[in-house]
Design a protein around this motif. Structure first.
Motif, PDB file in Angstrom:
ATOM      1  N   ALA A  81      -2.636  -4.957   0.327  1.00 14.63           N
ATOM      2  CA  ALA A  81      -1.553  -4.927  -0.643  1.00 14.63           C
ATOM      3  C   ALA A  81      -1.532  -3.599  -1.381  1.00 14.63           C
ATOM      4  N   SER A  82      -2.709  -3.114  -1.741  1.00 18.03           N
ATOM      5  CA  SER A  82      -2.792  -1.827  -2.429  1.00 18.03           C
ATOM      6  C   SER A  82      -2.277  -0.709  -1.532  1.00 18.03           C
ATOM      7  N   ALA A  83      -2.674  -0.736  -0.286  1.00 18.85           N
ATOM      8  CA  ALA A  83      -2.217   0.290   0.658  1.00 18.85           C
ATOM      9  C   ALA A  83      -0.702   0.241   0.831  1.00 18.85           C
ATOM     10  N   LEU A  84      -0.142  -0.963   0.882  1.00 15.66           N
ATOM     11  CA  LEU A  84       1.307  -1.098   1.031  1.00 15.66           C
ATOM     12  C   LEU A  84       2.044  -0.525  -0.184  1.00 15.66           C
ATOM     13  N   LEU A 116       1.699   3.229  -0.130  1.00  9.13           N
ATOM     14  CA  LEU A 116       2.576   3.745   0.923  1.00  9.13           C
ATOM     15  C   LEU A 116       4.033   3.711   0.468  1.00  9.13           C
ATOM     16  N   SER A 117       4.398   2.692  -0.293  1.00 11.73           N
ATOM     17  CA  SER A 117       5.750   2.618  -0.845  1.00 11.73           C
ATOM     18  C   SER A 117       6.051   3.852  -1.692  1.00 11.73           C
ATOM     19  N   ARG A 118       5.104   4.241  -2.534  1.00  8.71           N
ATOM     20  CA  ARG A 118       5.308   5.418  -3.385  1.00  8.71           C
ATOM     21  C   ARG A 118       5.479   6.685  -2.545  1.00  8.71           C
ATOM     22  N   ILE A 119       4.738   6.776  -1.461  1.00  5.63           N
ATOM     23  CA  ILE A 119       4.880   7.924  -0.559  1.00  5.63           C
ATOM     24  C   ILE A 119       6.262   7.913   0.082  1.00  5.63           C
ATOM     25  N   ALA A 140      10.497   1.925   1.471  1.00  6.99           N
ATOM     26  CA  ALA A 140       9.718   1.917   0.228  1.00  6.99           C
ATOM     27  C   ALA A 140       9.860   0.573  -0.480  1.00  6.99           C
ATOM     28  N   VAL A 141      11.091   0.080  -0.545  1.00  3.23           N
ATOM     29  CA  VAL A 141      11.341  -1.226  -1.171  1.00  3.23           C
ATOM     30  C   VAL A 141      10.635  -2.322  -0.380  1.00  3.23           C
ATOM     31  N   ASP A 142      10.759  -2.278   0.930  1.00  2.73           N
ATOM     32  CA  ASP A 142      10.144  -3.298   1.776  1.00  2.73           C
ATOM     33  C   ASP A 142       8.621  -3.302   1.638  1.00  2.73           C
ATOM     34  N   LEU A 143       8.013  -2.122   1.657  1.00  2.00           N
ATOM     35  CA  LEU A 143       6.554  -2.037   1.560  1.00  2.00           C
ATOM     36  C   LEU A 143       6.052  -2.560   0.215  1.00  2.00           C
ATOM     37  N   ALA A 144       6.704  -2.170  -0.875  1.00  2.00           N
ATOM     38  CA  ALA A 144       6.288  -2.653  -2.193  1.00  2.00           C
ATOM     39  C   ALA A 144       6.476  -4.165  -2.288  1.00  2.00           C
ATOM     40  N   GLY A 145       7.556  -4.665  -1.707  1.00  2.00           N
ATOM     41  CA  GLY A 145       7.787  -6.110  -1.694  1.00  2.00           C
ATOM     42  C   GLY A 145       6.694  -6.857  -0.941  1.00  2.00           C
ATOM     43  N   GLN A 146       6.256  -6.287   0.170  1.00  2.00           N
ATOM     44  CA  GLN A 146       5.160  -6.911   0.926  1.00  2.00           C
ATOM     45  C   GLN A 146       3.869  -6.924   0.116  1.00  2.00           C
ATOM     46  N   GLY A 147       3.585  -5.794  -0.534  1.00  2.00           N
ATOM     47  CA  GLY A 147       2.381  -5.720  -1.374  1.00  2.00           C
ATOM     48  C   GLY A 147       2.428  -6.732  -2.504  1.00  2.00           C
ATOM     49  N   LEU A 148       3.588  -6.836  -3.145  1.00  2.00           N
ATOM     50  CA  LEU A 148       3.765  -7.800  -4.235  1.00  2.00           C
ATOM     51  C   LEU A 148       3.536  -9.219  -3.738  1.00  2.00           C
ATOM     52  N   ASN A 178       1.040  -4.090 -11.093  1.00  2.00           N
ATOM     53  CA  ASN A 178       1.127  -2.793 -10.432  1.00  2.00           C
ATOM     54  C   ASN A 178       2.082  -2.821  -9.250  1.00  2.00           C
ATOM     55  N   ALA A 179       2.093  -3.919  -8.527  1.00  2.00           N
ATOM     56  CA  ALA A 179       3.014  -4.042  -7.400  1.00  2.00           C
ATOM     57  C   ALA A 179       4.461  -4.113  -7.890  1.00  2.00           C
ATOM     58  N   ARG A 180       4.689  -4.825  -8.984  1.00  2.00           N
ATOM     59  CA  ARG A 180       6.046  -4.872  -9.561  1.00  2.00           C
ATOM     60  C   ARG A 180       6.477  -3.482 -10.024  1.00  2.00           C
ATOM     61  N   LEU A 181       5.532  -2.729 -10.563  1.00  2.00           N
ATOM     62  CA  LEU A 181       5.819  -1.349 -10.952  1.00  2.00           C
ATOM     63  C   LEU A 181       6.236  -0.535  -9.730  1.00  2.00           C
ATOM     64  N   ALA A 182       5.482  -0.649  -8.652  1.00  2.00           N
ATOM     65  CA  ALA A 182       5.808   0.075  -7.420  1.00  2.00           C
ATOM     66  C   ALA A 182       7.172  -0.351  -6.880  1.00  2.00           C
ATOM     67  N   LEU A 183       7.444  -1.646  -6.909  1.00  2.00           N
ATOM     68  CA  LEU A 183       8.731  -2.145  -6.425  1.00  2.00           C
ATOM     69  C   LEU A 183       9.864  -1.652  -7.322  1.00  2.00           C
ATOM     70  N   GLY A 184       9.647  -1.659  -8.622  1.00  2.00           N
ATOM     71  CA  GLY A 184      10.665  -1.158  -9.537  1.00  2.00           C
ATOM     72  C   GLY A 184      10.969   0.316  -9.308  1.00  2.00           C
ATOM     73  N   ILE A 185       9.937   1.103  -9.071  1.00  2.00           N
ATOM     74  CA  ILE A 185      10.131   2.532  -8.782  1.00  2.00           C
ATOM     75  C   ILE A 185      10.960   2.696  -7.515  1.00  2.00           C
ATOM     76  N   ALA A 186      10.618   1.944  -6.483  1.00  2.00           N
ATOM     77  CA  ALA A 186      11.341   2.045  -5.210  1.00  2.00           C
ATOM     78  C   ALA A 186      12.788   1.586  -5.359  1.00  2.00           C
TER      79      ALA A 186
END
Length: 171
Positions: A1-4, A7-10, A20-28, A42-50
């Motif tokens: 999940a952390s890697a996903l 990777l979303s941020r990248i 990016a949206v898909d990867l963060a959603g998978q991690g979440l 943190n995953a919601r943060l990543a998804l929100g950024i994406a």
């Protein structure tokens, strides 16, 4: 999940916004299934950024506000600051400049993860919102402070801040 999520941020940086949206959603989904509250935040943060990068500021705000709530509930002040910064970016993207300014100011008050470089980015965003609100003098003060930090660190963002200052000087 952390890697996903990382990777979303990248993918956001590379402009691959759908993935990016898909990867963060998978991690979440993984963190949510495991019940790892801080990781969910943190995953919601990543998804929100994406989502915000993908032009979906309304959906981004839902994720970012939930991340903020979780960080607050768990007394994660530095992460609260980061969430407030990302909320400010989403409000700015949605044209809600007063809310963007309020959250950027809150991010500065709480500090943010990322040190001086991130603080300079928050100041840049705050300057943008203040300029849109007609507070040009305050905007320029934010940009001057951001520029000084970016120049000190050699950050590429310095050129963008210089451009903001040039535009307001010409106006």
């Amino acid at each position: 999940a952390s890697a996903l999520c990382n990777l979303s941020r990248i993918h956001v940086k590379l402009g691959r916004l759908d993935s990016a949206v898909d990867l963060a959603g998978q991690g979440l989904a993984i963190y949510d299934r495991l019940g790892m509250t801080l990781r969910v935040a943190n995953a919601r943060l990543a998804l929100g950024i994406a989502l915000n990068a993908a032009g979906r500021s309304g959906e981004a705000l839902e994720q970012l506000h939930e991340a903020l709530r979780l960080f607050q509930d768990n007394r994660q002040r530095l992460w609260e600051g980061t969430a407030n910064f990302r909320i400010a970016e989403a409000h700015f993207a949605g044209g809600q400049y007063a809310l963007a300014a309020r959250h950027a100011e809150q991010a500065l008050a709480l500090r943010v993860i990322g040190g001086d470089w991130m603080r300079a980015n928050v100041l840049t965003t705050l300057g943008q919102t203040l300029e849109r609100l007609g507070q040009t003098d305050r905007a320029r003060a934010c940009w001057r402070e951001a520029l000084a930090e970016h120049e000190r660190s050699g950050a590429a963002e310095a050129e963008q801040v210089r451009a903001f200052l040039r535009c307001t000087a010409a106006a």
